[in-house]
Design an enzyme around this catalytic site. Sequence first.
Site, PDB file in Angstrom:
ATOM      1  N   GLU A  94       0.880  -1.180   0.000  1.00 31.31           N
ATOM      2  CA  GLU A  94       0.000   0.000   0.000  1.00 31.31           C
ATOM      3  C   GLU A  94       0.912   1.222   0.000  1.00 31.31           C
ATOM      4  O   GLU A  94       1.441   1.607   1.045  1.00 31.31           O
ATOM      5  CB  GLU A  94      -0.890  -0.018   1.254  1.00 31.31           C
ATOM      6  CG  GLU A  94      -1.891  -1.157   1.289  1.00 31.31           C
ATOM      7  CD  GLU A  94      -3.104  -0.887   0.390  1.00 31.31           C
ATOM      8  OE1 GLU A  94      -3.357   0.287   0.065  1.00 31.31           O
ATOM      9  OE2 GLU A  94      -3.780  -1.851   0.015  1.00 31.31           O
ATOM     10  N   CYS A 144      -2.280   9.689   2.849  1.00 33.82           N
ATOM     11  CA  CYS A 144      -1.812   9.102   1.582  1.00 33.82           C
ATOM     12  C   CYS A 144      -2.762   9.387   0.426  1.00 33.82           C
ATOM     13  O   CYS A 144      -2.339   9.500  -0.712  1.00 33.82           O
ATOM     14  CB  CYS A 144      -1.605   7.603   1.748  1.00 33.82           C
ATOM     15  SG  CYS A 144      -3.083   6.774   2.339  1.00 33.82           S
TER      16      CYS A 144
HETATM   17  P1  NAD Z   1       8.119   4.704   4.964  1.00 30.92           P
HETATM   18  O1  NAD Z   1       8.168   3.927   3.703  1.00 30.92           O
HETATM   19  O2  NAD Z   1       9.251   5.606   5.281  1.00 30.92           O
HETATM   20  O3  NAD Z   1       7.980   3.723   6.244  1.00 30.92           O
HETATM   21  C1  NAD Z   1       7.022   2.687   6.318  1.00 30.92           C
HETATM   22  C2  NAD Z   1       7.545   1.559   7.183  1.00 30.92           C
HETATM   23  O4  NAD Z   1       8.734   1.025   6.624  1.00 30.92           O
HETATM   24  C3  NAD Z   1       7.871   1.947   8.617  1.00 30.92           C
HETATM   25  O5  NAD Z   1       7.336   0.956   9.491  1.00 30.92           O
HETATM   26  C4  NAD Z   1       9.384   1.950   8.671  1.00 30.92           C
HETATM   27  O6  NAD Z   1       9.905   1.539   9.910  1.00 30.92           O
HETATM   28  C5  NAD Z   1       9.781   0.966   7.589  1.00 30.92           C
HETATM   29  N1  NAD Z   1      11.034   1.348   6.929  1.00 30.92           N
HETATM   30  C6  NAD Z   1      11.461   2.606   6.641  1.00 30.92           C
HETATM   31  N2  NAD Z   1      12.643   2.564   5.990  1.00 30.92           N
HETATM   32  C7  NAD Z   1      12.961   1.258   5.851  1.00 30.92           C
HETATM   33  C8  NAD Z   1      14.064   0.534   5.276  1.00 30.92           C
HETATM   34  N3  NAD Z   1      15.083   1.192   4.695  1.00 30.92           N
HETATM   35  N4  NAD Z   1      14.051  -0.811   5.315  1.00 30.92           N
HETATM   36  C9  NAD Z   1      13.026  -1.462   5.886  1.00 30.92           C
HETATM   37  N5  NAD Z   1      11.981  -0.852   6.473  1.00 30.92           N
HETATM   38  C10 NAD Z   1      11.936   0.477   6.460  1.00 30.92           C
HETATM   39  O7  NAD Z   1       6.722   5.485   4.916  1.00 30.92           O
HETATM   40  P2  NAD Z   1       6.129   6.511   5.937  1.00 30.92           P
HETATM   41  O8  NAD Z   1       6.981   7.740   5.979  1.00 30.92           O
HETATM   42  O9  NAD Z   1       5.814   5.825   7.229  1.00 30.92           O
HETATM   43  O10 NAD Z   1       4.721   6.863   5.250  1.00 30.92           O
HETATM   44  C11 NAD Z   1       4.625   7.789   4.202  1.00 30.92           C
HETATM   45  C12 NAD Z   1       4.413   7.110   2.875  1.00 30.92           C
HETATM   46  O11 NAD Z   1       3.474   6.061   2.998  1.00 30.92           O
HETATM   47  C13 NAD Z   1       3.829   8.045   1.832  1.00 30.92           C
HETATM   48  O12 NAD Z   1       4.387   7.758   0.588  1.00 30.92           O
HETATM   49  C14 NAD Z   1       2.349   7.691   1.832  1.00 30.92           C
HETATM   50  O13 NAD Z   1       1.669   8.018   0.656  1.00 30.92           O
HETATM   51  C15 NAD Z   1       2.413   6.228   2.062  1.00 30.92           C
HETATM   52  N6  NAD Z   1       1.179   5.754   2.642  1.00 30.92           N
HETATM   53  C16 NAD Z   1       0.390   4.921   1.922  1.00 30.92           C
HETATM   54  C17 NAD Z   1      -0.819   4.488   2.459  1.00 30.92           C
HETATM   55  C18 NAD Z   1      -1.727   3.564   1.711  1.00 30.92           C
HETATM   56  O14 NAD Z   1      -2.690   3.093   2.310  1.00 30.92           O
HETATM   57  N7  NAD Z   1      -1.500   3.277   0.458  1.00 30.92           N
HETATM   58  C19 NAD Z   1      -1.193   4.892   3.731  1.00 30.92           C
HETATM   59  C20 NAD Z   1      -0.340   5.735   4.427  1.00 30.92           C
HETATM   60  C21 NAD Z   1       0.844   6.148   3.893  1.00 30.92           C
END
Ligand code: NAD
Length: 453
Positions: A209, A243
Amino acid sequence: MSIQQILESQRQFFNHQKTKSLDFRLSQLRKLKQVISNNENLFYEAIAKDFGKSKFDTYTTELAIIYNEIDFYFRNLKKLMKPKSVRTNLANLPGSSKIYQEALGCSLVIGAWNYPFQLSICPMISAIAAGNTCILKPSEVAEHSMNIMAELFNKNFDSSFLHIETGGIDETTELLKLRFDKIFFTGSPRVGKIVYEAAAKHLTPVTLELGGKSPAIVTEHANLKIAAKRVTWGKFLNGGQTCVAPDYVLVDKKVAADFVELLKNQIKFNNYQAESLHYTKIINKKNFNRLTELIDETKTILGGKYNEEKLFIAPTLLFPVNWNDKIMEDEIFGPILPILVYENFDEALHQIQNHEKPLSAYLFTNKDSEIKKFINQISFGGGCINDVVMHLANDNLAFGGVGNSGIGNYHGKFGFEAFTHQKSILKRATWGEANIKYPPYSDEKLNWIKKLI
Ligand code: NAD
């Protein structure tokens, strides 16, 4: 216990058929609902500490969605779990055919921070409903929210069934080395690729997602007042950290001046203030700095003010913006709304088509031919006509992205399916055997086969 040992105990638990009965699934969902509702105040407190979110917003955009999802399964789980009988073709008669709903096994859910409860808990609900064990890794960025989930759920659930793992990139990297039967990830496309790559090593199925730049188109045939009201609400909800928020607006040149005026009035009317009931601050300094750098003063027609200490950024309108501006490079994920002008509707669709497939897209119009083109000509996860964001509040609609904005979907029955394998079984009668498929072959048998298939 190490995370490897917890996963091993979950595998044992699953293999001993403990998660599969309807009673077990419902009892765990009932317990989950009770733990949350008995501790609602702790959820409000935690999220308020993380980013000053009000009780009103926390209930409507987090807890209500979670309760609704659990209630959906109370009403529908029995039916969803039932094997589905399908028609048996002539070549397989006498016999019957069914598709069984098989739990995938041990699942991993990785959450994002912007709606720290529902984005972590709703996929976990689907995992439980579908008969899986689950390890949930919420986002460390919303630290208090992560901790309250870990404290409450780890205390109330057996870790060999459900476990909340806290931590950041290092812990997630370790988790991703393990073999799961399903990984459900919510976050950025950048990290989505890391998760997909790790899952590929074990051929683990994923739901991703993700995000992207979601457009809202306002045409000359729109009800401009409603468009301004709804775009304002969806954009500045949660401080723009949603998002599915409209990332930018594409407005017809003929109505652009009127629409911009209505947007300004609506934002002023909503009276967004730092630390107010109606507005949320930016999650942390890093995002605050990223966002304030996107505010181009020469194009700011409203807002543009911020307070570093309170991590507050006033709702900001940038106009007129073009695709070469910095703000159009990446998903904004904050309370800054760029407004672009188009001269012809087809050209507006073309501009969207020339970029990555967005998670959502919105169209404001009362003209059917525009609605038809919008739905048929551009690819995006999902969206609304004459509204924003609200499609995700209908659990009869699948919620998810496409291409760069994600793989797979959930909510309601789609969440159940995301954690379920469709196991197809043909049951043959042991009478009425036709020898036609067995050697020795002959032209006559081949003719019969051609007639039958
Ligand atoms: P992110 O990708 O930075 O982090 C998401 C998760 O991944 C966190 O639990 C984090 O600990 C983990 N993570 C981060 N870096 C990592 C790495 N290098 N290796 C492994 N795991 C890692 O996203 P965010 O900042 O939490 O959220 C923002 C993004 O999420 C935006 O792009 C937003 O559009 C998207 N989003 C999508 C939805 C949806 O339902 N489609 C909902 C909310 C947010």
